[in-house]
Design a protein around this motif. Structure first.
Motif, PDB file in Angstrom:
ATOM      1  N   UNK A  56       3.890  -4.292   9.403  1.00 28.64           N
ATOM      2  CA  UNK A  56       3.225  -3.235   8.678  1.00 28.64           C
ATOM      3  C   UNK A  56       3.063  -1.987   9.513  1.00 28.64           C
ATOM      4  N   UNK A  57       2.502  -0.956   8.905  1.00 29.42           N
ATOM      5  CA  UNK A  57       2.281   0.316   9.594  1.00 29.42           C
ATOM      6  C   UNK A  57       0.896   0.333  10.230  1.00 29.42           C
ATOM      7  N   UNK A  99     -14.223  -0.882   3.013  1.00 31.69           N
ATOM      8  CA  UNK A  99     -12.767  -0.764   3.014  1.00 31.69           C
ATOM      9  C   UNK A  99     -12.157  -1.694   4.055  1.00 31.69           C
ATOM     10  N   UNK A 100     -12.778  -1.768   5.235  1.00 34.61           N
ATOM     11  CA  UNK A 100     -12.274  -2.634   6.303  1.00 34.61           C
ATOM     12  C   UNK A 100     -12.260  -4.096   5.880  1.00 34.61           C
ATOM     13  N   UNK A 101     -13.323  -4.528   5.246  1.00 35.30           N
ATOM     14  CA  UNK A 101     -13.385  -5.919   4.799  1.00 35.30           C
ATOM     15  C   UNK A 101     -12.237  -6.242   3.854  1.00 35.30           C
ATOM     16  N   UNK A 102     -11.944  -5.314   2.960  1.00 31.50           N
ATOM     17  CA  UNK A 102     -10.813  -5.461   2.049  1.00 31.50           C
ATOM     18  C   UNK A 102      -9.500  -5.530   2.820  1.00 31.50           C
ATOM     19  N   UNK A 103      -9.310  -4.633   3.779  1.00 31.94           N
ATOM     20  CA  UNK A 103      -8.066  -4.590   4.541  1.00 31.94           C
ATOM     21  C   UNK A 103      -7.834  -5.871   5.325  1.00 31.94           C
ATOM     22  N   UNK A 104      -8.896  -6.444   5.825  1.00 27.15           N
ATOM     23  CA  UNK A 104      -8.752  -7.684   6.587  1.00 27.15           C
ATOM     24  C   UNK A 104      -8.310  -8.843   5.697  1.00 27.15           C
ATOM     25  N   UNK A 105      -8.696  -8.785   4.434  1.00 34.92           N
ATOM     26  CA  UNK A 105      -8.222  -9.795   3.485  1.00 34.92           C
ATOM     27  C   UNK A 105      -6.757  -9.584   3.133  1.00 34.92           C
ATOM     28  N   UNK A 106      -6.339  -8.321   3.079  1.00 41.71           N
ATOM     29  CA  UNK A 106      -4.961  -8.003   2.695  1.00 41.71           C
ATOM     30  C   UNK A 106      -3.962  -8.287   3.810  1.00 41.71           C
ATOM     31  N   UNK A 107      -4.325  -7.969   5.040  1.00 41.30           N
ATOM     32  CA  UNK A 107      -3.446  -8.204   6.177  1.00 41.30           C
ATOM     33  C   UNK A 107      -2.129  -7.441   6.136  1.00 41.30           C
ATOM     34  N   UNK A 108      -2.147  -6.223   5.611  1.00 40.81           N
ATOM     35  CA  UNK A 108      -0.911  -5.461   5.417  1.00 40.81           C
ATOM     36  C   UNK A 108      -0.584  -4.500   6.559  1.00 40.81           C
ATOM     37  N   UNK A 117      -0.342  -3.403  10.719  1.00 33.21           N
ATOM     38  CA  UNK A 117      -0.173  -3.919  12.079  1.00 33.21           C
ATOM     39  C   UNK A 117      -1.410  -3.637  12.924  1.00 33.21           C
ATOM     40  N   UNK A 118      -1.959  -2.436  12.744  1.00 31.19           N
ATOM     41  CA  UNK A 118      -3.095  -2.021  13.548  1.00 31.19           C
ATOM     42  C   UNK A 118      -3.958  -1.079  12.726  1.00 31.19           C
ATOM     43  N   UNK A 126      -3.577  14.969  14.923  1.00 29.17           N
ATOM     44  CA  UNK A 126      -2.177  15.337  15.147  1.00 29.17           C
ATOM     45  C   UNK A 126      -1.560  14.485  16.259  1.00 29.17           C
ATOM     46  N   UNK A 127      -2.288  14.314  17.347  1.00 26.64           N
ATOM     47  CA  UNK A 127      -1.809  13.491  18.455  1.00 26.64           C
ATOM     48  C   UNK A 127      -1.662  12.032  18.035  1.00 26.64           C
ATOM     49  N   UNK A 128      -2.622  11.530  17.260  1.00 26.58           N
ATOM     50  CA  UNK A 128      -2.556  10.143  16.797  1.00 26.58           C
ATOM     51  C   UNK A 128      -1.332   9.917  15.910  1.00 26.58           C
ATOM     52  N   UNK A 129      -1.013  10.902  15.063  1.00 24.21           N
ATOM     53  CA  UNK A 129       0.186  10.810  14.232  1.00 24.21           C
ATOM     54  C   UNK A 129       1.440  10.706  15.109  1.00 24.21           C
ATOM     55  N   UNK A 130       1.505  11.520  16.142  1.00 24.60           N
ATOM     56  CA  UNK A 130       2.647  11.494  17.048  1.00 24.60           C
ATOM     57  C   UNK A 130       2.750  10.164  17.794  1.00 24.60           C
ATOM     58  N   UNK A 131       1.607   9.499  17.973  1.00 25.88           N
ATOM     59  CA  UNK A 131       1.581   8.234  18.703  1.00 25.88           C
ATOM     60  C   UNK A 131       1.767   7.012  17.806  1.00 25.88           C
ATOM     61  N   UNK A 132       2.182   7.242  16.560  1.00 22.59           N
ATOM     62  CA  UNK A 132       2.548   6.123  15.701  1.00 22.59           C
ATOM     63  C   UNK A 132       1.552   5.711  14.645  1.00 22.59           C
ATOM     64  N   UNK A 133       0.435   6.428  14.548  1.00 24.21           N
ATOM     65  CA  UNK A 133      -0.523   6.162  13.471  1.00 24.21           C
ATOM     66  C   UNK A 133      -0.073   6.958  12.244  1.00 24.21           C
ATOM     67  N   UNK A 134       0.775   6.371  11.442  1.00 22.45           N
ATOM     68  CA  UNK A 134       1.469   7.115  10.395  1.00 22.45           C
ATOM     69  C   UNK A 134       0.729   7.170   9.061  1.00 22.45           C
ATOM     70  N   UNK A 135      -0.269   6.307   8.866  1.00 21.30           N
ATOM     71  CA  UNK A 135      -1.030   6.290   7.612  1.00 21.30           C
ATOM     72  C   UNK A 135      -2.494   6.602   7.886  1.00 21.30           C
ATOM     73  N   UNK A 136      -3.132   7.247   6.924  1.00 23.07           N
ATOM     74  CA  UNK A 136      -4.556   7.567   7.056  1.00 23.07           C
ATOM     75  C   UNK A 136      -5.231   7.438   5.707  1.00 23.07           C
ATOM     76  N   UNK A 137      -6.491   6.987   5.745  1.00 23.66           N
ATOM     77  CA  UNK A 137      -7.253   6.751   4.521  1.00 23.66           C
ATOM     78  C   UNK A 137      -8.682   7.224   4.752  1.00 23.66           C
TER      79      UNK A 137
END
Length: 210
Positions: free
Chosen positions: A2-3, A17-26, A28-29, A54-65
């Protein structure tokens, strides 16, 4: 694989939201973006603040919510949305695995659908909306961009809710009602007549108070 996903805001809504994401497991980080750099929620650490995006995007954090909540004002959520959109982040839809989403439902980017919510056929949910725990959105409804439907609210069929509107917990909205944009409906209200935009209203029956 995953991304990598950033959550913008480390408050109470972030925890949901975090609790939901942990159930989904979609993903990587997962990292949190917040001004409190020492914070950690459910074992997930803060990796920076808004200035670092901007720096985080360059370092591979490609999705944001966006995990900043909203009651009465969506200014911060809108600012963050435009910021991550302009930077080029992917903005997902996050749906708790316990939610029930019917066929022919349209959900736009940045929206969160919480635990045990039901969205019935023919409904449309706009960008960055929050459909919170146990909400029922019946058939052929439209919920506008950045609007928040609070826990336990029931939206009956063919209801139109504008942008940036907050529907309080436990509220019931009768079928075929129109509620305007930038309006706040108080907790436990029963909405049986149309409510205009840019007002506060509450009660049974729901009435404009200011």
């Amino acid at each position: 694989m995953g991304t990598n996903l950033l959550l913008l805001g480390g408050g109470g809504h972030c925890r949901s939201v975090l609790d939901c994401l942990m159930s989904l497991g979609e993903y990587s980080q997962i990292g949190i973006v917040d001004s409190n750099k020492s914070a950690s929620i459910l074992g997930v650490s803060v990796v920076g603040n808004d200035d670092d995006l901007s720096k985080l995007l360059q370092n591979g954090w490609t999705s944001a919510f966006i995990t900043v909540g909203s009651i009465g004002s969506t200014v911060v959520r809108r600012r963050l949305y435009h910021l991550i959109k302009n930077l080029g982040f992917q903005i997902p839809i996050i749906i708790d695995p316990t939610a029930i989403i019917a066929n022919e439902v349209k959900i736009k980017e940045g929206t969160f659908i919480g635990k045990h919510s039901i969205i019935n056929s023919g409904s449309e949910i706009g960008n960055c909306a929050i459909i919170n725990t146990g909400v029922i959105v019946e058939h052929n409804c439209c919920v506008g961009n950045f609007s928040h439907i609070s826990p336990g609210a029931t939206i009956c069929g063919h209801v139109l809710i504008g942008n940036d509107t907050h529907i309080g917990a436990g509220t019931v909205v009768r079928q075929e009602i129109i509620i305007g944009s930038n309006t706040l409906i108080g907790i436990g209200s029963v909405v049986i007549k149309d409510i205009p935009g840019y007002v506060k209203a509450y009660g049974n029956p729901c009435k404009v108070v200011e």
